[in-house]
Structure formats: structure tokens, C-alpha cells
Design a protein around this motif. Structure first.
Motif, PDB file in Angstrom:
ATOM      1  N   LEU A  32       0.800  -1.226   0.000  1.00  0.00           N
ATOM      2  CA  LEU A  32       0.000   0.000   0.000  1.00  0.00           C
ATOM      3  C   LEU A  32       0.836   1.282   0.000  1.00  0.00           C
ATOM      4  CD1 LEU A  32      -2.852  -1.059   2.455  1.00  0.00           C
ATOM      5  CD2 LEU A  32      -2.930  -0.971  -0.041  1.00  0.00           C
ATOM      6  N   PRO A  33       1.934   1.368   0.776  1.00  0.00           N
ATOM      7  CA  PRO A  33       2.719   2.611   0.754  1.00  0.00           C
ATOM      8  C   PRO A  33       3.294   2.954  -0.615  1.00  0.00           C
ATOM      9  CG  PRO A  33       3.257   1.305   2.700  1.00  0.00           C
ATOM     10  CD  PRO A  33       2.423   0.433   1.807  1.00  0.00           C
ATOM     11  N   LYS A  34       3.311   1.993  -1.521  1.00  0.00           N
ATOM     12  CA  LYS A  34       3.848   2.238  -2.858  1.00  0.00           C
ATOM     13  C   LYS A  34       2.804   2.816  -3.809  1.00  0.00           C
ATOM     14  CE  LYS A  34       7.079  -1.623  -2.291  1.00  0.00           C
ATOM     15  NZ  LYS A  34       7.518  -2.954  -2.803  1.00  0.00           N
ATOM     16  N   LEU A  35       1.539   2.843  -3.373  1.00  0.00           N
ATOM     17  CA  LEU A  35       0.466   3.372  -4.214  1.00  0.00           C
ATOM     18  C   LEU A  35       0.343   4.884  -4.014  1.00  0.00           C
ATOM     19  CD1 LEU A  35      -2.237   0.577  -3.694  1.00  0.00           C
ATOM     20  CD2 LEU A  35      -0.413   0.705  -5.410  1.00  0.00           C
ATOM     21  N   SER A  36      -0.194   5.567  -5.011  1.00  0.00           N
ATOM     22  CA  SER A  36      -0.200   7.031  -5.031  1.00  0.00           C
ATOM     23  C   SER A  36      -1.220   7.643  -4.084  1.00  0.00           C
ATOM     24  CB  SER A  36      -0.481   7.527  -6.449  1.00  0.00           C
ATOM     25  OG  SER A  36       0.512   7.078  -7.346  1.00  0.00           O
ATOM     26  N   ASP A  37      -0.822   8.729  -3.437  1.00  0.00           N
ATOM     27  CA  ASP A  37      -1.709   9.475  -2.556  1.00  0.00           C
ATOM     28  C   ASP A  37      -2.889  10.052  -3.345  1.00  0.00           C
ATOM     29  OD1 ASP A  37       0.367   9.002  -0.837  1.00  0.00           O
ATOM     30  OD2 ASP A  37       0.705  11.090  -0.296  1.00  0.00           O
ATOM     31  N   GLY A  38      -4.082   9.995  -2.719  1.00  0.00           N
ATOM     32  CA  GLY A  38      -5.251  10.676  -3.264  1.00  0.00           C
ATOM     33  C   GLY A  38      -5.671  10.259  -4.649  1.00  0.00           C
ATOM     34  N   ALA A  39      -5.317   9.051  -5.062  1.00  0.00           N
ATOM     35  CA  ALA A  39      -5.556   8.634  -6.444  1.00  0.00           C
ATOM     36  C   ALA A  39      -6.736   7.678  -6.603  1.00  0.00           C
ATOM     37  CB  ALA A  39      -4.295   7.977  -7.008  1.00  0.00           C
ATOM     38  N   TYR A  40      -7.431   7.355  -5.507  1.00  0.00           N
ATOM     39  CA  TYR A  40      -8.434   6.297  -5.575  1.00  0.00           C
ATOM     40  C   TYR A  40      -9.802   6.793  -5.103  1.00  0.00           C
ATOM     41  CZ  TYR A  40      -4.383   3.442  -6.436  1.00  0.00           C
ATOM     42  OH  TYR A  40      -3.234   2.931  -6.981  1.00  0.00           O
ATOM     43  N   ASP A  41     -10.833   6.224  -5.724  1.00  0.00           N
ATOM     44  CA  ASP A  41     -12.214   6.591  -5.412  1.00  0.00           C
ATOM     45  C   ASP A  41     -12.777   5.783  -4.255  1.00  0.00           C
ATOM     46  OD1 ASP A  41     -12.481   8.331  -7.783  1.00  0.00           O
ATOM     47  OD2 ASP A  41     -12.347   6.441  -8.894  1.00  0.00           O
ATOM     48  N   LEU A  42     -12.281   4.576  -4.081  1.00  0.00           N
ATOM     49  CA  LEU A  42     -12.808   3.689  -3.047  1.00  0.00           C
ATOM     50  C   LEU A  42     -11.695   2.750  -2.588  1.00  0.00           C
ATOM     51  CD1 LEU A  42     -16.279   1.915  -3.108  1.00  0.00           C
ATOM     52  CD2 LEU A  42     -14.245   0.655  -2.399  1.00  0.00           C
ATOM     53  N   VAL A  43     -11.601   2.567  -1.283  1.00  0.00           N
ATOM     54  CA  VAL A  43     -10.669   1.592  -0.706  1.00  0.00           C
ATOM     55  C   VAL A  43     -11.476   0.633   0.149  1.00  0.00           C
ATOM     56  CG1 VAL A  43      -8.729   1.224   0.862  1.00  0.00           C
ATOM     57  CG2 VAL A  43      -8.698   3.178  -0.702  1.00  0.00           C
ATOM     58  N   LEU A  44     -11.371  -0.655  -0.164  1.00  0.00           N
ATOM     59  CA  LEU A  44     -12.076  -1.688   0.588  1.00  0.00           C
ATOM     60  C   LEU A  44     -11.097  -2.436   1.481  1.00  0.00           C
ATOM     61  CD1 LEU A  44     -14.580  -3.454   1.188  1.00  0.00           C
ATOM     62  CD2 LEU A  44     -13.886  -4.900  -0.737  1.00  0.00           C
ATOM     63  N   VAL A  45     -11.407  -2.478   2.765  1.00  0.00           N
ATOM     64  CA  VAL A  45     -10.588  -3.198   3.742  1.00  0.00           C
ATOM     65  C   VAL A  45     -11.286  -4.509   4.080  1.00  0.00           C
ATOM     66  CG1 VAL A  45      -9.671  -3.170   6.081  1.00  0.00           C
ATOM     67  CG2 VAL A  45      -9.611  -1.084   4.698  1.00  0.00           C
ATOM     68  N   ALA A  46     -10.650  -5.629   3.730  1.00  0.00           N
ATOM     69  CA  ALA A  46     -11.205  -6.940   4.028  1.00  0.00           C
ATOM     70  C   ALA A  46     -10.093  -7.937   4.331  1.00  0.00           C
ATOM     71  CB  ALA A  46     -12.045  -7.442   2.849  1.00  0.00           C
ATOM     72  N   GLY A  47      -9.008  -7.460   4.893  1.00  0.00           N
ATOM     73  CA  GLY A  47      -7.850  -8.312   5.145  1.00  0.00           C
ATOM     74  C   GLY A  47      -7.764  -8.772   6.581  1.00  0.00           C
ATOM     75  N   ASP A  48      -6.556  -8.841   7.104  1.00  0.00           N
ATOM     76  CA  ASP A  48      -6.282  -9.294   8.467  1.00  0.00           C
ATOM     77  C   ASP A  48      -6.835  -8.274   9.467  1.00  0.00           C
ATOM     78  OD1 ASP A  48      -5.244 -10.141  10.882  1.00  0.00           O
ATOM     79  OD2 ASP A  48      -3.164 -10.202  10.208  1.00  0.00           O
ATOM     80  N   THR A  49      -7.789  -8.686  10.300  1.00  0.00           N
ATOM     81  CA  THR A  49      -8.414  -7.744  11.232  1.00  0.00           C
ATOM     82  C   THR A  49      -7.407  -7.140  12.206  1.00  0.00           C
ATOM     83  OG1 THR A  49      -9.048  -9.625  12.627  1.00  0.00           O
ATOM     84  CG2 THR A  49     -10.719  -8.750  11.138  1.00  0.00           C
ATOM     85  N   LEU A  50      -6.344  -7.860  12.528  1.00  0.00           N
ATOM     86  CA  LEU A  50      -5.344  -7.328  13.445  1.00  0.00           C
ATOM     87  C   LEU A  50      -4.644  -6.097  12.872  1.00  0.00           C
ATOM     88  CD1 LEU A  50      -3.699 -10.590  14.837  1.00  0.00           C
ATOM     89  CD2 LEU A  50      -5.307  -9.073  16.013  1.00  0.00           C
ATOM     90  N   GLU A  51      -4.724  -5.926  11.571  1.00  0.00           N
ATOM     91  CA  GLU A  51      -4.064  -4.798  10.920  1.00  0.00           C
ATOM     92  C   GLU A  51      -5.062  -3.755  10.421  1.00  0.00           C
ATOM     93  OE1 GLU A  51      -1.611  -6.683   7.940  1.00  0.00           O
ATOM     94  OE2 GLU A  51      -0.011  -7.045   9.393  1.00  0.00           O
ATOM     95  N   TYR A  52      -6.299  -3.848  10.852  1.00  0.00           N
ATOM     96  CA  TYR A  52      -7.341  -2.949  10.337  1.00  0.00           C
ATOM     97  C   TYR A  52      -6.988  -1.477  10.532  1.00  0.00           C
ATOM     98  CZ  TYR A  52     -11.269  -5.859   8.762  1.00  0.00           C
ATOM     99  OH  TYR A  52     -12.096  -6.685   8.047  1.00  0.00           O
ATOM    100  N   ARG A  53      -6.478  -1.124  11.706  1.00  0.00           N
ATOM    101  CA  ARG A  53      -6.203   0.296  11.939  1.00  0.00           C
ATOM    102  C   ARG A  53      -5.131   0.804  10.983  1.00  0.00           C
ATOM    103  NH1 ARG A  53      -5.710   3.361  17.776  1.00  0.00           N
ATOM    104  NH2 ARG A  53      -5.589   5.468  16.944  1.00  0.00           N
ATOM    105  N   ASP A  54      -4.116  -0.012  10.725  1.00  0.00           N
ATOM    106  CA  ASP A  54      -3.083   0.382   9.759  1.00  0.00           C
ATOM    107  C   ASP A  54      -3.654   0.484   8.359  1.00  0.00           C
ATOM    108  OD1 ASP A  54      -1.045   0.466  11.698  1.00  0.00           O
ATOM    109  OD2 ASP A  54      -0.716  -1.688  11.534  1.00  0.00           O
ATOM    110  N   TYR A  55      -4.570  -0.433   8.017  1.00  0.00           N
ATOM    111  CA  TYR A  55      -5.212  -0.376   6.702  1.00  0.00           C
ATOM    112  C   TYR A  55      -6.034   0.900   6.563  1.00  0.00           C
ATOM    113  CZ  TYR A  55      -4.265  -5.453   6.367  1.00  0.00           C
ATOM    114  OH  TYR A  55      -3.684  -6.693   6.330  1.00  0.00           O
ATOM    115  N   VAL A  56      -6.744   1.261   7.632  1.00  0.00           N
ATOM    116  CA  VAL A  56      -7.539   2.487   7.603  1.00  0.00           C
ATOM    117  C   VAL A  56      -6.642   3.695   7.361  1.00  0.00           C
ATOM    118  CG1 VAL A  56      -8.892   4.059   9.057  1.00  0.00           C
ATOM    119  CG2 VAL A  56      -9.478   1.629   8.969  1.00  0.00           C
ATOM    120  N   GLU A  57      -5.519   3.742   8.047  1.00  0.00           N
ATOM    121  CA  GLU A  57      -4.579   4.854   7.880  1.00  0.00           C
ATOM    122  C   GLU A  57      -4.090   4.949   6.439  1.00  0.00           C
ATOM    123  OE1 GLU A  57      -0.240   6.383   9.622  1.00  0.00           O
ATOM    124  OE2 GLU A  57      -1.303   4.717  10.585  1.00  0.00           O
ATOM    125  N   GLN A  58      -3.718   3.799   5.875  1.00  0.00           N
ATOM    126  CA  GLN A  58      -3.263   3.785   4.491  1.00  0.00           C
ATOM    127  C   GLN A  58      -4.396   4.148   3.538  1.00  0.00           C
ATOM    128  OE1 GLN A  58      -0.234   3.312   2.960  1.00  0.00           O
ATOM    129  NE2 GLN A  58       0.657   3.449   5.008  1.00  0.00           N
TER     130      GLN A  58
END
Length: 235
Positions: free
Chosen positions: A144-170
Motif C-alpha cells: 500500500l505505501p507504494k500506491l499514489s496518494d489521493g488517487a483512488y475513489d474507493l478503498v475496501l478493507v477486508a484483510g487481516d483484522t489485526l491490521e485494520y487500523r493500519d489499513y484504515v490509515e493507508q
């Protein structure tokens, strides 16, 4: 990831502790009405097959209501660029494609190459061109850090729940203004709302919910479809 410490300020525990906060428990729909709502939008053959393929691969399938909500949300923001954290067997990807613009591109990240092979078959089965999706096998917090800032219309989080907060930040970094952050499995089978539950996964989900509700740049709603679907618009 290390175990997450409980927080007394979580939305679920705050509501339970303060009887002055209005709740809708008494007006909750009957089981038959809930099932009716979940099944209101018919499920296509490819989506049904992706659901069947999920269990043998250890992927928790999404409910029909969750799938239809994803399609609706993708259509609502006229999504052309979408990031998905957790490819699964393609069930959520199919839902997103059904709502995305015809030229929309899905970037989906998952650790499991087997899951992505199944997703690729699911996408191909409904005629989605290969140039419309990028399936990246790898750790989401590395990709995720390699993807461009502000370039996406929708981000879906459905991965490892232990990392949800980090996913939200990204996810918030990746979204354009007016874009949507969507997080699945936020009710955790009823554990999120139960203050006596303090397992790592439930605590991690609560922390992710807190991160969203405390962010003044977001307008959020927790939708009681499937196992819970958080949707937040970035101002």
C-alpha cells in the motif's frame, strides 16, 4: 502485530455504558425482515460460485447484503480506481466491478496466491478484461505505501483484522476527497458490541472504528449488513 490494549472510549462500549444514548435495539427488524433485506438483490452465478469457493480456501464469505452494498457504494461514487485489501476468491471484487465505471480498474492485494488465482477465474468468467485488474500477491502494509496518494475513489478493507487500523490509515492516504473507505466484518459476529469481549481481533476492530469516528475529515456510518460494513466518506 502485538496484542491491542482495550479502550474505554470505543463507540460500542460507550453506548452500552450510557443509557441516555438513544439506541434502536427495540426497533431492530425481525429475523425474517433481515433475511429479506439481505437477499433483496439477487446474486449472480459468478458471485454464488465465488462464495462456494471461499470456504475450502479458508476465506470467510461476504453476505449477499454486503455484496449488494459494495456494488451500490462503488456506483454511488462512480468509482474508476479502487483498492481492495484482501482479494479472497473474487466475491468482493465482482461486487465492486458491478458498480464501477466500465473503464474502472481494481487493484487488489492478498498474501495468498491461491486466492488470487480463483479471483482471476471469477473475473474472467463474467468477461472482465485482464487489463481492468491488478492482483498483487504480497503483504498489504508493504504494498500500500507504494500506491499514489489521493488517487483512488474507493478503498475496501477486508484483510487481516489485526491490521485494520493500519489499513484504515493507508486507505485515508490513498483516497481522493469525496472517496469512500469501506471496511468489512466490523461487527465480528456480535463481539464488537459486547464490552466483555477483549480478544485481539475484536479490540483491533474497535480501534479501527475509533480511528474513523475520531477523524473530523470523515463522515461515517456503520451499516448492519452481513457481519457489519463501515462506510466513511473523506471530506
Amino acid at each position: 502485530m502485538s496484542a491491542v490494549s482495550p479502550t474505554p472510549a470505543s463507540p460500542a462500549s460507550s453506548a452500552a455504558a450510557n443509557p441516555g444514548i438513544p439506541t434502536s435495539a427495540q426497533s431492530a427488524p425481525a429475523a425474517a425482515s433481515w433475511v429479506f433485506a439481505e437477499d433483496f438483490v439477487p446474486e449472480g452465478d459468478a458471485a454464488a460460485q465465488a462464495r462456494v469457493e471461499a470456504e475450502p480456501l479458508g476465506v470467510e464469505p461476504l453476505s449477499r447484503g454486503t455484496v449488494s452494498a459494495l456494488t451500490f457504494l462503488a456506483a454511488a461514487v462512480q468509482a474508476r480506481a479502487v483498492v481492495e485489501i484482501g482479494t479472497g476468491t473474487g466475491q468482493s471484487g465482482l461486487a465492486l466491478f458491478a458498480g464501477m465505471q466500465p473503464d474502472g480498474i481494481l487493484t487488489s492485494v492478498d498474501l495468498e496466491a491461491d486466492h488470487q488465482r480463483q479471483a482471476r477465474r471469477a473475473f474472467s468468467s463474467v468477461g472482465i478484461a485482464s487489463q481492468r485488474f491488478r492482483l498483487i500477491a504480497g503483504d498489504a502494509l508493504t504494498v500500500l505505501p507504494k500506491l499514489s496518494d489521493g488517487a483512488y475513489d474507493l478503498v475496501l478493507v477486508a484483510g487481516d483484522t489485526l491490521e485494520y487500523r493500519d489499513y484504515v490509515e493507508q486507505g485515508l492516504r490513498l483516497l481522493r476527497h469525496g472517496g469512500l473507505l469501506v471496511v468489512t466484518h466490523t461487527l465480528q459476529g456480535g463481539r464488537t458490541a459486547d464490552s466483555s469481549q477483549d480478544d485481539d481481533d475484536t479490540l483491533a476492530v474497535r480501534f479501527a472504528l475509533d480511528a474513523v469516528t475520531e477523524n473530523e475529515d470523515l463522515v461515517a456510518a456503520l451499516l448492519p449488513v452481513g457481519d457489519g460494513l463501515l462506510a466513511a466518506v473523506k471530506r
